[in-house]
Design a protein around this motif. Structure first.
Motif, PDB file in Angstrom:
ATOM      1  N   ARG A   1      -0.357  -2.667   4.824  1.00 13.38           N
ATOM      2  CA  ARG A   1      -0.120  -1.531   5.726  1.00 13.38           C
ATOM      3  C   ARG A   1      -0.635  -0.255   5.062  1.00 13.38           C
ATOM      4  O   ARG A   1      -0.743  -0.174   3.829  1.00 13.38           O
ATOM      5  CB  ARG A   1       1.365  -1.398   6.070  1.00 13.38           C
ATOM      6  N   THR A   2      -0.955   0.731   5.903  1.00 11.13           N
ATOM      7  CA  THR A   2      -1.435   2.020   5.408  1.00 11.13           C
ATOM      8  C   THR A   2      -0.823   3.151   6.224  1.00 11.13           C
ATOM      9  O   THR A   2      -0.439   2.958   7.389  1.00 11.13           O
ATOM     10  CB  THR A   2      -2.978   2.101   5.486  1.00 11.13           C
ATOM     11  N   ASP A   3      -0.731   4.313   5.609  1.00 13.34           N
ATOM     12  CA  ASP A   3      -0.252   5.505   6.323  1.00 13.34           C
ATOM     13  C   ASP A   3      -1.401   6.308   6.916  1.00 13.34           C
ATOM     14  O   ASP A   3      -1.169   7.310   7.595  1.00 13.34           O
ATOM     15  CB  ASP A   3       0.549   6.411   5.378  1.00 13.34           C
ATOM     16  N   ALA A   4      -2.634   5.889   6.665  1.00  8.76           N
ATOM     17  CA  ALA A   4      -3.775   6.626   7.218  1.00  8.76           C
ATOM     18  C   ALA A   4      -3.758   6.561   8.737  1.00  8.76           C
ATOM     19  O   ALA A   4      -3.445   5.518   9.326  1.00  8.76           O
ATOM     20  CB  ALA A   4      -5.072   6.040   6.680  1.00  8.76           C
TER      21      ALA A   4
ATOM     22  N   GLY B   1      -9.236  -5.106   9.878  1.00  8.35           N
ATOM     23  CA  GLY B   1      -9.018  -3.983  10.775  1.00  8.35           C
ATOM     24  C   GLY B   1      -7.654  -3.377  10.542  1.00  8.35           C
ATOM     25  O   GLY B   1      -6.797  -3.965   9.865  1.00  8.35           O
ATOM     26  N   VAL B   2      -7.437  -2.193  11.093  1.00  8.72           N
ATOM     27  CA  VAL B   2      -6.165  -1.493  10.983  1.00  8.72           C
ATOM     28  C   VAL B   2      -5.689  -1.151  12.391  1.00  8.72           C
ATOM     29  O   VAL B   2      -6.419  -0.510  13.159  1.00  8.72           O
ATOM     30  CB  VAL B   2      -6.300  -0.198  10.149  1.00  8.72           C
TER      31      VAL B   2
ATOM     32  N   ALA C   1       2.041   0.062  13.810  1.00 12.49           N
ATOM     33  CA  ALA C   1       0.875   0.916  13.566  1.00 12.49           C
ATOM     34  C   ALA C   1       0.605   0.971  12.075  1.00 12.49           C
ATOM     35  O   ALA C   1       1.522   1.018  11.261  1.00 12.49           O
ATOM     36  CB  ALA C   1       1.130   2.316  14.110  1.00 12.49           C
ATOM     37  N   GLY C   2      -0.672   0.964  11.704  1.00  8.17           N
ATOM     38  CA  GLY C   2      -1.051   1.012  10.310  1.00  8.17           C
ATOM     39  C   GLY C   2      -1.144  -0.340   9.633  1.00  8.17           C
ATOM     40  O   GLY C   2      -1.485  -0.414   8.445  1.00  8.17           O
ATOM     41  N   SER C   3      -0.877  -1.423  10.378  1.00 12.03           N
ATOM     42  CA  SER C   3      -0.983  -2.752   9.795  1.00 12.03           C
ATOM     43  C   SER C   3      -2.438  -3.080   9.488  1.00 12.03           C
ATOM     44  O   SER C   3      -3.314  -2.912  10.339  1.00 12.03           O
ATOM     45  CB  SER C   3      -0.405  -3.798  10.752  1.00 12.03           C
TER      46      SER C   3
ATOM     47  N   PRO D   1      -5.864   3.849   1.503  1.00 12.31           N
ATOM     48  CA  PRO D   1      -4.873   3.253   0.605  1.00 12.31           C
ATOM     49  C   PRO D   1      -4.041   2.216   1.352  1.00 12.31           C
ATOM     50  O   PRO D   1      -3.608   2.445   2.479  1.00 12.31           O
ATOM     51  CB  PRO D   1      -4.018   4.443   0.189  1.00 12.31           C
ATOM     52  N   VAL D   2      -3.815   1.072   0.722  1.00 15.65           N
ATOM     53  CA  VAL D   2      -3.113  -0.041   1.375  1.00 15.65           C
ATOM     54  C   VAL D   2      -1.985  -0.539   0.484  1.00 15.65           C
ATOM     55  O   VAL D   2      -2.169  -0.719  -0.732  1.00 15.65           O
ATOM     56  CB  VAL D   2      -4.075  -1.216   1.674  1.00 15.65           C
ATOM     57  N   GLN D   3      -0.839  -0.750   1.075  1.00 10.87           N
ATOM     58  CA  GLN D   3       0.257  -1.457   0.416  1.00 10.87           C
ATOM     59  C   GLN D   3       0.144  -2.917   0.842  1.00 10.87           C
ATOM     60  O   GLN D   3       0.362  -3.258   1.994  1.00 10.87           O
ATOM     61  CB  GLN D   3       1.608  -0.878   0.853  1.00 10.87           C
ATOM     62  N   TYR D   4      -0.228  -3.785  -0.088  1.00 13.00           N
ATOM     63  CA  TYR D   4      -0.486  -5.184   0.239  1.00 13.00           C
ATOM     64  C   TYR D   4       0.814  -5.995   0.239  1.00 13.00           C
ATOM     65  O   TYR D   4       1.148  -6.687  -0.726  1.00 13.00           O
ATOM     66  CB  TYR D   4      -1.495  -5.774  -0.738  1.00 13.00           C
ATOM     67  N   ASP D   5       1.553  -5.893   1.322  1.00  7.16           N
ATOM     68  CA  ASP D   5       2.813  -6.622   1.458  1.00  7.16           C
ATOM     69  C   ASP D   5       2.959  -7.212   2.862  1.00  7.16           C
ATOM     70  O   ASP D   5       4.052  -7.349   3.379  1.00  7.16           O
ATOM     71  CB  ASP D   5       3.991  -5.695   1.152  1.00  7.16           C
ATOM     72  N   GLY D   6       1.838  -7.563   3.485  1.00  4.59           N
ATOM     73  CA  GLY D   6       1.862  -8.061   4.856  1.00  4.59           C
ATOM     74  C   GLY D   6       2.567  -9.400   4.991  1.00  4.59           C
ATOM     75  O   GLY D   6       2.570 -10.230   4.063  1.00  4.59           O
ATOM     76  N   GLU D   7       3.133  -9.614   6.163  1.00  7.79           N
ATOM     77  CA  GLU D   7       3.891 -10.848   6.432  1.00  7.79           C
ATOM     78  C   GLU D   7       3.040 -12.099   6.304  1.00  7.79           C
ATOM     79  O   GLU D   7       3.552 -13.181   5.985  1.00  7.79           O
ATOM     80  CB  GLU D   7       4.489 -10.786   7.838  1.00  7.79           C
TER      81      GLU D   7
END
Length: 564
Positions: free
Chosen positions: A173-176, A158-159, A147-149, A81-87
């Protein structure tokens, strides 16, 4: 297929594309004489045992390999799962000529598979079937990527497994948890794994592997014996294909003290060593953890293997028993009686008993220790790294079969700080063999010759650069550590071919050349893959000498052997 020399113990095989590289990597599983394989974007680095095969014989075997046209099979499947809010989401979309919304939708819709692992445990280079994704790295890498980016670079996504510098484009970002040493397997994204990204607001019905790993929290990087309290591992000193940190620059606040072993009323206290004054870097090391490149884990291990073996012979240990590796002087206190030795760098060695009576200790000679004795090592007169061996070996928990501290990956015990206590093991004593006369190690200002092989990317450099490599003296700068030695020369190495390489494997001893033309000589904790060209590699027999080069020493490289 093109086969190039990567060192005196490794070959780099160029494939037609990523898919062929992945299939060749699988085909060579179990090839006689092959120690380890490190797949890259269009290459496979093959390390071999020179006792079992030769470079020429192995090259003939590799070049005769025939692989079918089928794609690499999926070995497992995970949903992230990804929150798509990257810089960098908007900038990356602009570079690709699409809207941010379209970039996200196509990232979600693409079929992704882990091609290979890279710079650190748990970092998988994930390739997809959508040709849209081919994004240049940032022109200026960030010093800290959380971490998680979730990020893009080239054709890969990649993460980041843990916080580190990095130059990839951040889209979410992800919490995985990408890496957990207590999970089986530790890497969530291992080569061959099929990956599905979902928007984190969606129900993740297929994310059992992710949910289980995330519930375990971030991976633990430090492992001490059961009767010692663990402390967190040091943060990364480097990142995918980016710069090295200065020696000893990692955040010391992350290192907690170990507790004193608690004796049972029915047993004697375990012998142990207490750190009174740490050095610039005081680590536990052994022979390392080879064979885990597929997880993104380098072998690491003692920087000066000769000194470690000498120390263990002197106190009657097996050759691979864990020792302490000290960059510069240190002070230690012994709890319990035993036998110790100091090898590697040379300098003043003093043992002071509980009554304050001090005596000099000869380098390389085993000496008895009594509870309360304090060992003081002065600043090395020659060399850089002391190796302190104790009968029974240093006893900390193993990570992937090794007690070594990998400073880049954060595996194994963290760097020791004042007040830390490490237990001494009780391994059976073997024959004692005192260390021979101290080796002739360099001091600051000395000139040292190191033998190298050219390749695999010497053809990326001009003819004058190759001449400069071997005729110019290279200064060892203070910005050096176990990841690598930053060198400086009056004349930088000039490139014939501009741009970056697709990520490919690198060995200990590799001489990587960043855009500024000033080489970095990789040591045991180097990243497994990188995108800067490698002009040559120090031969295996010179690696221990390279690890003892102090700042201010000078190097002259001498080419040995022919390029394949």
């Amino acid at each position: 297929m093109r086969i190039l020399t990567a060192s005196d113990r490794s070959l780099l095989v160029e494939a037609a594309d990523l898919d062929e590289a992945m299939r060749l990597n699988l085909a060579w599983d179990g090839t006689p004489g092959v120690v380890e394989r490190i797949p890259g974007a269009r290459t496979v680095l093959v390390r071999f045992d020179p006792v079992r095969t030769t470079a020429a014989s192995l090259a003939a075997v590799l070049s005769a390999t025939v692989v079918d046209v089928e794609h690499v099979p999926h070995t497992s499947a995970v949903t992230i799962p990804v929150q798509y809010d990257g810089e960098d989401l908007a900038e990356a979309a602009a570079l690709l000529g699409v809207s941010a919304e379209e970039l996200v939708n196509r990232h979600l819709a693409a079929h992704w598979q882990v091609a290979f692992s890279g710079f650190a445990p748990g970092f998988g280079y994930v390739v997809g079937n959508d040709p849209l994704f081919d994004v240049p790295r940032r022109s200026s890498p960030r010093t800290r990527v959380p971490a998680g980016s979730v990020a893009l670079a080239g054709a890969f996504t990649g993460v980041y497994p843990r916080e580190s510098p990095g130059g990839w484009q951040l889209i979410g970002r992800t919490d995985a948890v990408m890496w957990d040493i207590d999970r089986d397997p530790p890497a969530l994204l291992a080569p061959g794994t099929s990956v599905r990204f979902v928007a984190s607001r969606e129900a993740v019905s297929a994310a059992e592997p992710v949910e289980a790993s995330a519930a375990q929290g971030m991976p633990r990087g430090r492992h001490a014996p059961a009767d010692l309290r663990s402390a967190p591992a040091r943060p990364d000193a480097s990142s995918p294909e980016t710069s090295l940190a200065p020696l000893g620059s990692a955040d010391e606040s992350s290192n907690g003290a170990l507790s004193e072993p608690k004796p049972s009323s029915l047993t004697r206290p375990r012998p142990a060593i207490e750190v009174i004054r740490p050095s610039l870097q005081l680590l536990v090391q052994d022979l390392g953890r080879p064979g885990h490149a597929a997880l993104g884990v380098s072998a690491s291990g003692a920087a000066d293997r000769t000194a470690m073996r000498d120390a263990n012979r002197a106190v009657g240990n097996a050759p691979g028993a864990a020792v302490l590796e000290s960059v510069g002087g240190t002070a230690l206190r012994f709890h319990g009686d035993g036998v110790a030795v100091v090898a590697g760098a040379t300098g003043d060695i003093t043992l002071t008993d509980a009554d304050g009576v001090a005596r000099r200790i000869p380098h390389g000679s085993p000496f008895a220790t009594v509870s309360g004795d304090e060992l003081a090592l002065g600043h090395p007169a020659q060399g850089l790294r002391y190796v302190i061996g104790v009968r029974g070996g240093i006893d900390v928990d193993a990570a992937l079969g090794s007690r070594s501290s990998d400073t880049l990956a954060g595996l194994g015990p963290a760097a020791l700080a004042a007040g830390d206590i490490v237990a001494i093991g009780d391994a059976a004593v073997a024959a004692v063999d005192p260390v021979p006369r101290p080796r002739d190690l360099p001091a600051s200002g000395d000139l040292v010759e190191l033998a190298i092989t050219l390749g695999p990317r010497d053809d990326w450099f001009t003819a004058s650069a190759l001449e400069t490599l071997t005729t110019q003296e290279w200064l060892v700068t203070p910005r050096s550590d176990r990841v690598g030695i930053r060198l400086h020369g009056d004349v930088p190495l000039e490139r014939e071919t501009p741009g970056e390489l697709p990520s490919e494997g690198a060995v200990t001893g590799a001489i990587q050349v960043p855009p500024d033309g000033q080489p970095v000589l990789f040591l045991p904790d180097h990243p497994l893959t990188g995108g800067y060209p490698i002009i040559g590699a120090v031969t295996d027999r010179c690696l221990d000498l390279a690890a003892q080069l102090p700042p201010g020493a000078r190097i002259r490289f001498r080419i040995e052997g022919a390029r394949s």
